[in-house]
Design an enzyme around this catalytic site. Structure first.
Site, short mmCIF file in Angstrom:
data_model
loop_
_atom_site.label_atom_id
_atom_site.label_comp_id
_atom_site.label_asym_id
_atom_site.label_seq_id
_atom_site.Cartn_x
_atom_site.Cartn_y
_atom_site.Cartn_z
CG ASP A 386 -1.91 1.11 1.23
OD1 ASP A 386 -2.35 1.49 0.14
OD2 ASP A 386 -2.26 1.58 2.32
CD GLU A 520 -8.59 23.15 6.98
OE1 GLU A 520 -8.75 22.92 8.19
OE2 GLU A 520 -9.37 23.83 6.28
N GLY A 685 -5.23 3.32 -3.14
CA GLY A 685 -6.54 3.89 -3.46
C GLY A 685 -6.46 5.29 -4.01
NE ARG A 743 -9.45 7.52 -7.55
CZ ARG A 743 -9.39 8.47 -6.65
NH1 ARG A 743 -9.11 8.17 -5.39
NH2 ARG A 743 -9.60 9.72 -6.98
CG ASP A 768 -1.41 1.40 7.01
OD1 ASP A 768 -2.15 1.09 6.06
OD2 ASP A 768 -0.98 2.54 7.20
#
Length: 1116
Positions: A386, A520, A685, A743, A768
């Protein structure tokens, strides 16, 4: 206590999935009150009827299962059979010794695996989540396991969602769902049930299957994290019924192998017989260890039963020579012959070697749940990883800032997303047409951008690279200017994240602490680099009067601030570049301000594309002065109309590029994997463009895909939808499996692993998140993250990284390869000794005494002494040998052949025959050359007057065989190199003593073992009654001479292998001339792939030397 299974049918549920229903209907059907929550009596009833809100399969393995696993080991069963025979014929000493060996082996394996499971339990206990629930009108904080359906859960920033919730109150509520869905950005939650079907142009969903879990925006999922805002929700599903529970169930759900069905209606009348036979084969094979386990486990199981068959065959030979008159003496001789061919200490040596390896890895932040997983890791050819949190930090960092007409600000040497003091900020002025980068058509495999270089290589090397890169303008240290202030002000104020430098709890030091969503936080940290954060600005008089929160449909956020008593307000906006540009009428700050034209827009979009190509998420920052009283305006018109009025005539002040940085060690680890012949696949993803850019950044794919053939370059990057739509045949026909899949869904990852398995690859899967658990479970070696990893992922994996660092995987692979090499060495050491013993004992059948009984050249306990003590400790020493210098520059070992390569098998026979001949000749010389063939009478039972020659011959053979086995351990430090020059790079004229003393345990095992011969030969009583030999004198010369002949024979065989290049495939010690020729050849695709060196050869395929297990050095 577990609930009654029948009561589970009475669990409160809604008639349709809660995301399809209004809040009032969900509350009614679950019999709860959103204002006061459940009553105490209702909670008590539900806790009796409902299972705890926790996932199954998270606990440790039952001790009895571990014990059965150890007892059912193949080699143990063989030893149990031999022990039974020994007791059956009345040889209690031999039977007792075998019993002790069995208990020792079982105990070691059991306690070590039990300790590993206890370590996993401690990992699971690192976090104990709690939940704030509303019950009887009061807020209680309870353990998450006590949450029941219908509970009203209160969420705030930083909370872990305890169960699946139907959200009915959301104030800027955002949840980080990347551990569940793989989505890197937090998801904003809503309360309405107007969920539309994706791609249907506004059609409302009517059934659960129409909308994936990632698009059910009014549901907060168990184990996800609240990154921003607050909210409340009704618990709809708990435990294994949650979405994360369903994924956990899929990792433990057992699927029957093909052809095992008993359904005669579907497969025919003969199917029950076929299916039953195959199920029986599976069950027996599983118990015997022949069909399950890692390659080495299966190989050793097959070896054990092969040797068991050989032992039976040898017993029949013994019985046949004695005309099938099976007396106790004949039976004992048969048992002795069988014991001689079985390496009794092999299990103990293997287990202890793995335990030592596991201990080493534990210190290196790797917890091994299965002792054999490290051995399997050494044979891994592919790693499916991943991206978020594994290859990258899972944290956002501002990498670049572009201010129109001013320059590009670059953050250098910063990999800590929370620390604004780490790294530096440099400015590159804009001196020419925009964009200015990469105008010389560079070879991206030779160089990367200057910014990327600063992140890719250590700071001390960056200066050298910059000196070579003449195309880049000189950078200057960034200072706070009016233009930069105008950019930082909206960056800091249009932001809900906080950055604080606080004292560490329980300690004396200070630490940077952040809250909020990653994007942010990154922006706020960048503002703090110039001490221009939100807290400072608000202390100077800036006051927020309005907020227009981020909306995923318009992809922007705005705030309205006033400063002091000024009548005008300032509007600060950030969001997607294309959306912000539509509302900008000008660009630039101060004297650089100019009207927004089509040319300006093209310039902005070009700069955005440049940032995005480097794997960055690009945001636009804009501001404007707004005259008038906000509160008065708000009373006249609605929020939507007011937002339209506020968010217009904006001035674009700059672009910011944010990226999820690779871990510091990722690039080097991937490069080392490539050198070791291991392909790394990124299964993420993320968006395809981001995934591709990051893959190029860390070296998984080349910067310039045009260097590859068209069919290859088109296959190495795929979207999951494209990959999933392909049939197995189409996937198998691809020239290369994708190195990047974007994806990605859990099923996509599992399918990728199946495709690798069909190609004969042996893969590891790292991850994970909960969404990684199915692939962790189905991979040959699953590697989970211990810090950021979910309990589901840890439970599905065989190895857990406690520091979550990718380079720990490389350490584990290195340790696995070292263990594999050493296992080969001590297997060769033990089995060659067994071959020598069998040759000696079979030949001994021809030595008959006056009663026509065969005379033992070695007594049974001499054999056990040699196998268990003389052989074992040097074998343990060989298991501790350090890794060779090029262990990570060789291809993975062939998992089909495993330990027993052709070279190992041939060496075993050559050295075993040599050992057998030497010992046999010593026995013959003493009996027939000196004592005229006097074999005495009943010398197998006890010492008599006629047994002196036989007992002296046994003592000489015992001493000789002991020394041959011990000296062989030093010889097997290298399977090919001479014992007298193990390190070809050594400048010493005679490095023998330095080389053998390097492994202290092995050195002293050989020395002490050699000296132990003397007390065994001379201690009265022990020599004649136990070992059945006596003290010797001149016979020592024969033993010493045989050692010299044996060493000469081994060195000659090694020289033949080196001279004729026998069995050279994949070995660690190639000739120096071959190494030089490899260096002189053009760089391979593997080297160009993972380094910045220019490829000089013709590239035909991505297949690398290591994965194809070729070592000819001509990869490209």
């Amino acid at each position: 206590m577990a609930p009654n299974p029948q009561s589970l049918h009475r669990l409160p549920k809604t008639d349709r999935h809660p995301f399809l229903l209004p809040v009032e209907e969900v509350s009614k059907q679950l019999e709860t009150n959103i204002e006061t929550g459940l009553t105490a009596s209702k909670v008590a009833r539900l806790q009796r009827e409902c299972p705890p809100n926790e996932l199954n399969g998270g606990g440790g393995v039952a001790p009895w299962r571990l014990l059965v696993k150890q007892i059912s080991n193949a080699m143990i069963l063989v030893l149990v059979f031999a022990m039974g025979l020994s007791f059956g014929v009345g040889d209690y000493i031999e039977g007792g010794v075998l019993a002790a060996v069995i208990v020792l082996n079982v105990s070691i394996g059991f306690f070590q695996e039990f300790k590993a499971e206890k370590k996993m339990d401690s990992l699971r206990a690192l976090s104990s989540p709690s939940a704030a629930v509303l019950r009887d009108g009061k807020v209680d904080v309870i353990p998450s396991a006590q949450v029941v359906p219908g509970d009203i859960v209160i969420l705030k920033t930083g909370d872990t969602v305890p169960a699946d919730l139907r959200v009915f109150e959301a104030m800027n509520l955002n949840c980080d769902e990347k551990s569940l869905t793989g989505e890197a950005e937090p998801v904003e939650k809503i309360i309405e049930n107007n969920i539309t079907v994706p791609g249907s142009h506004g059609k409302l969903a009517e059934t659960e299957g129409e909308v994936g879990i990632g698009d059910r925006l009014n549901v907060a999922y168990a184990t996800t994290i609240v990154t921003k805002g607050r909210g409340r929700g009704i618990v709809t599903f708990t435990g294994m019924e949650t979405e994360v529970g369903k994924i956990a169930a899929s990792t433990t759900k057992k699927t029957r192998k093909p052809g095992r069905s008993m359904n005669y209606k579907k497969y025919g009348k003969t199917q029950p017989v076929k299916g039953g036979a195959r199920r029986t084969y599976d069950a027996v094979g599983k118990f015997l260890g022949l069909t399950e386990g890692t390659p080495l486990q299966r190989k050793l199981s097959k070896l054990a039963y092969l040797l068991f068959g050989c032992a039976i065959l040898l017993a029949i030979v013994v019985f046949g020579v004695n005309r099938f008159i099976v007396t106790d003496e004949v039976a004992i001789y048969a048992i002795s012959t069988g014991i001689a061919i079985i390496p009794e200490s092999l299990i103990a040596v293997l287990t202890i070697t793995m335990v030592v390896g596991m201990t080493v890895m534990r210190k290196a932040n790797v917890v091994v749940r299965d002792l054999s997983a490290l051995e399997a890791l050494g044979g891994v050819t592919n790693i499916c990883s991943d991206k978020t949190g594994t290859l990258t930090q899972g944290a956002m960092i501002v990498k670049k800032v572009w201010l129109p007409k001013v320059g590009i600000y670059t953050v250098n040497h910063s990999m800590d997303a929370s620390n604004p003091t780490e790294g530096t900020v440099a400015k590159v002025p804009l001196t020419g047409p925009q964009p200015t980068k990469n105008q010389k058509n560079p070879d991206y495999d030779q160089e990367r951008s200057a910014v990327a270089l600063k992140f890719d290589i250590p700071p001390e090397k960056a200066a050298k690279v910059q000196q070579l890169n003449k195309a880049e303008p000189d950078e200057e240290e960034a200072v706070l200017t009016p233009e930069l202030e105008a950019f930082l002000r909206p960056t800091a104020l249009c932001n809900l994240a906080t950055v604080k430098h606080e004292k560490v709890e329980g300690g004396m030091g200070m630490k940077w602490q952040t809250t909020g969503e990653p994007t942010e936080i990154a922006l706020q940290v960048f503002a703090h680099r110039f001490e221009f954060g939100k807290r400072r600005l608000e202390s100077e008089g800036w006051k927020q009067v309005a907020e227009f929160p981020f909306d995923s449909s318009i992809k922007r956020m705005s705030v309205v601030y006033t400063l002091g008593d000024k009548e005008s307000s300032m509007v600060f906006t950030k969001g997607a570049v294309e959306r912000i540009l539509d509302f900008c009428s000008s660009i630039g700050i101060g004297s650089n301000n100019q009207p927004m034209t089509e040319e300006s827009k093209e310039q902005v979009l070009a700069q955005m594309d440049e940032f995005a190509a480097e794997g960055q998420r690009v945001l636009a920052i804009a501001s404007r002065t707004w005259n008038g009283d906000f509160s008065a305006k708000k009373r006249k018109i609605g929020d939507d109309e007011l937002r339209k009025e506020v968010e217009q005539d904006l001035t674009l002040v700059g672009l910011v590029g944010i990226y999820d940085p690779p871990r510091d060690e990722t690039k080097g680890a991937i490069r080392e994997c490539s050198e070791a012949g291991i392909k790394v696949h990124m299964l993420t993803g993320d968006h395809p463009a981001t995934a591709t850019a990051i893959a190029k950044e860390i070296g998984i794919i080349p910067r310039n895909l045009d260097i590859l053939p068209t069919d290859v370059s088109s296959s190495i990057v795929k979207k999951a939808t494209d990959f999933d739509s392909m049939t197995d045949a189409q996937i198998d026909s691809m020239p290369e499996l994708p190195l990047v899949i974007a994806r990605c869904a859990p099923d996509t990852k599992t399918r990728m692993i199946e495709a690798l398995r069909r190609r004969g690859q042996f893969m590891a899967m790292t991850g994970d998140g909960v969404n990684d658990a199915p692939s962790l479970s189905s991979a040959d070696v699953g590697i989970a993250m211990g810090m950021a990893g979910s309990d589901v992922a840890k439970g599905a994996a065989k190895i857990v990284l406690t520091d979550d660092k990718f380079n720990s995987i490389v350490s584990a692979i290195r340790e696995g390869r070292r263990m594999f090499d050493n296992i080969q060495k001590f297997v060769l050491h033990l089995l060659s000794a067994n071959v020598g013993e069998v040759i000696l004992l079979i030949a001994g059948l021809g030595f008959e005494d006056s009663n026509n009984a065969s005379v033992f050249p070695l007594s049974p306990l001499q054999i056990l002494w040699i196998n268990m003590l003389t052989s074992s400790f040097p074998a343990f020493g060989l298991g501790r040998e350090k890794a060779s210098s090029d262990i990570m520059k060789r291809p993975p070992h062939d998992t089909k052949r495993g330990v027993f390569t052709v070279q190992i098998m041939v060496d075993m026979l050559v050295y075993g025959i040599l050992m057998g001949i030497c010992t046999l000749m010593t026995f013959v010389i003493i009996i027939y050359g000196v004592n005229n063939g006097n074999l005495g009478t009943d010398c197998n039972k006890s010492y008599g007057d006629t047994c002196e020659p036989v007992f002296r011959a046994r003592a000489a053979v015992f001493a000789e065989l002991t020394w041959l086995i011990l000296i062989a351990a030093w010889e097997f430090k290298s399977i090919r190199r001479s014992m007298f020059r193990l390190d070809p790079s050594s400048e010493s004229r005679f490095p023998f003593f330095k080389d053998v003393f390097e492994n202290h345990f092995l050195f002293w095992s050989v020395v002490i073992g050699a000296l132990s011969v003397f007390p065994a030969v001379y201690i009265p009583g022990l020599n004649t009654k136990v070992f059945k030999h006596v003290g010797i004198t001149w016979e020592w010369a024969l033993s010493f001479g045989a050692v010299f002949v044996f060493v000469l024979g081994i060195e000659a065989w090694k020289a033949i292998k080196r001279c004729w290049h026998l069995f050279e495939r994949g070995e660690e010690d190639r000739e120096e001339s071959e190494r030089r020729s490899m260096r002189n050849k053009g760089l391979s695709i593997r080297q160009g792939f993972f380094t910045m060196a220019k490829s000089t050869g013709s590239v035909r395929s991505l297949s690398r030397r290591g994965t194809d297990k070729s070592v000819d050095g001509s990869d490209g």
